[in-house]
Design an enzyme around this catalytic site. Sequence first.
Site, PDB file in Angstrom:
ATOM      1  N   SER A  92       0.885  -1.148  -0.044  1.00  0.00           N
ATOM      2  CA  SER A  92      -0.071   0.085  -0.004  1.00  0.00           C
ATOM      3  C   SER A  92       0.948   1.271  -0.057  1.00  0.00           C
ATOM      4  CB  SER A  92      -0.954  -0.132   1.165  1.00  0.00           C
ATOM      5  OG  SER A  92      -1.428   1.399   1.511  1.00  0.00           O
ATOM      6  N   TYR A 149      -2.341  -0.075  10.473  1.00  0.00           N
ATOM      7  CA  TYR A 149      -2.475  -0.809   9.117  1.00  0.00           C
ATOM      8  C   TYR A 149      -1.112  -0.579   8.463  1.00  0.00           C
ATOM      9  CZ  TYR A 149      -3.738  -1.171   4.078  1.00  0.00           C
ATOM     10  OH  TYR A 149      -3.970  -1.351   2.835  1.00  0.00           O
TER      11      TYR A 149
END
Length: 232
Positions: free
Chosen positions: A79, A92
């Site tokens: 990501s 995250y």
Amino acid sequence: MRPDHIARLASRLDDDSRAGALRALVNNAAIQLNSPVEALPLSEWRRQFEVNLFGHIAVTQAPLPALLRHSGRVVNISSVGGRVAMATYGPYAGTKFALAAVSDSLRRELAPLGVRVVVVEPGAVRTEMSDRLITTANRLAAAMSPEQRDRYGRLIQATNAHSATHIKRGRPADGAARLIAKAVTAGKPRTRYTVGRDAALITRLSRVLPDRMLDRILAAGLRPHYPRTAMA
């Protein structure tokens, strides 16, 4: 992560006559728990890392002998959060930074053995995971103490609003899928691919800007989304 499923996968891949030649592995499983570092229980931290990091490692270890036999490829879906960690994205982003580091090490280990390792770094992509993000953030916020809600309530509302706006402008999932397919099939793949202009921009900024300046840019992008009142 289900160790019994992974063991059955490894057993099946031991026999090429049954499974066929394995050419590529794409690790895409992930959950996203957005919360201030102080407020997220350790059990939720562990769950985040279990799915987003340890699950990827386990699923990579199992088919590696088959990938080595056929000069295959590992594609890890990270990501833009593996490059820059925004406020409340610590859990995250922590998993994605870790996945990027593991991928770098794996790439250097396997390159002499004929297996290539590629990292794909999406920005905003319109998926079901995106829809669940805000619901999960609100659930976690509801479990915070009154003092924590007083400290972080407005920040959480702002990051939720920012995420919702960002996701609406995000890239369709099929566009991201095409780029992942390119990472799988390219004759000479890059070590990293970004998905979306937002990911490309923030990746470049993270490489050239001092931390404090990047902090100010991220804070300025979040500021319009702050509510006028604190979270109840």
